[in-house]
Scaffold this motif. Sequence first.
Motif, PDB file in Angstrom:
ATOM      1  N   PRO A 144    -110.239 -15.697  -5.920  1.00  0.00           N
ATOM      2  CA  PRO A 144    -109.976 -16.421  -4.510  1.00  0.00           C
ATOM      3  C   PRO A 144    -108.650 -16.931  -4.320  1.00  0.00           C
ATOM      4  CG  PRO A 144    -110.984 -17.942  -6.067  1.00  0.00           C
ATOM      5  CD  PRO A 144    -110.835 -16.620  -7.011  1.00  0.00           C
ATOM      6  N   ASP A 170    -110.923 -16.360   3.317  1.00  0.00           N
ATOM      7  CA  ASP A 170    -110.619 -15.718   2.073  1.00  0.00           C
ATOM      8  C   ASP A 170    -111.327 -14.442   1.712  1.00  0.00           C
ATOM      9  OD1 ASP A 170    -109.610 -16.338  -0.852  1.00  0.00           O
ATOM     10  OD2 ASP A 170    -111.643 -16.390  -1.289  1.00  0.00           O
ATOM     11  N   THR A 173    -114.521 -15.569  -1.448  1.00  0.00           N
ATOM     12  CA  THR A 173    -115.503 -16.612  -1.283  1.00  0.00           C
ATOM     13  C   THR A 173    -115.851 -16.684   0.135  1.00  0.00           C
ATOM     14  OG1 THR A 173    -113.706 -18.161  -0.892  1.00  0.00           O
ATOM     15  CG2 THR A 173    -114.283 -17.898  -3.063  1.00  0.00           C
ATOM     16  N   GLN A 174    -115.077 -15.922   0.911  1.00  0.00           N
ATOM     17  CA  GLN A 174    -115.513 -15.846   2.337  1.00  0.00           C
ATOM     18  C   GLN A 174    -115.453 -17.437   3.279  1.00  0.00           C
ATOM     19  OE1 GLN A 174    -116.486 -12.917   4.291  1.00  0.00           O
ATOM     20  NE2 GLN A 174    -115.622 -12.397   2.019  1.00  0.00           N
ATOM     21  N   PHE A 175    -114.621 -18.213   2.298  1.00  0.00           N
ATOM     22  CA  PHE A 175    -114.170 -19.490   2.840  1.00  0.00           C
ATOM     23  C   PHE A 175    -113.201 -19.269   4.190  1.00  0.00           C
ATOM     24  CE2 PHE A 175    -112.196 -23.507   3.318  1.00  0.00           C
ATOM     25  CZ  PHE A 175    -112.933 -24.540   3.154  1.00  0.00           C
TER      26      PHE A 175
END
Length: 266
Positions: A144, A170, A173-175
């Motif tokens: 990440p 991100d 993490t796809q945050f």
Amino acid sequence: FDYLSLNKPDKGIVIRYLLKVSGYSRQQLTRLIAQYRKTGRLSRQQRTTAGFKRRYTDRDIRLLAEMDERHDTPCGHAIKKLCERAYQVFGQSDYETLAGISVSHLYNLRQSNAYQRQRRTFEKTRPKSSTIGERRKPCSNGQPGYIRIDTVHQGDLDKQKGVYHINAVDEVTQFEVVCCIERISERYLIPALEQLLETFPFVVQGFHSDNGSEYINRKVAKLLEKLRIEFTKSRPRHSNDNALAESKNGAVVRKLFGYEHIPQRW
């Protein structure tokens, strides 16, 4: 790192590490290592010189401008031959210095202030590649901290611009973090980027954007360099380099905010 006692492969690793953390060029770092090898320490060496005596004076530059004007600015090779003929064939002693000029330095004289004051020419704008950011696909190695970023405009109404959304996600993490700003100028964008980078729950190591001027500028590059964040940008004819951020623009930002105009004052 006890550099002098390392073998050659380990020295290469140390050099690449120092290039990464110091920001020096390879040539400058090589000179510093040579200084350390010779003296055992690094010291600042500043040297000032009185400069060099000019070989081509303003009088020679004026002669060159007159020659260019008579012959409608031909290529450097043609002007060089004309100056040689003026001196050797027609005996014009004024062209004695210009007769021995190199073609490359002739173009330097054309860019000088003395030449521009006497004769100024205009050409069409030529595209220039920007040296800010590295043009490649970002590589996160499954870690990440490597974010993709893009700008989403909220639409116009009666020729009035709406707000802009800064969408960062991100890769692993796809945050995702979305900031809203009034304009994409430096005054509004830089504080938003600082807040955006602090919002991520992990250390940001990579920053990838498209080739928009809101990101490809020295202010953003200075901010990322200060935080030691890797700055990459999309390659030409590789539309998938920033596809993650583009997909989130539609799936998240447009889904939440829609397409209607939002005035900038809000």
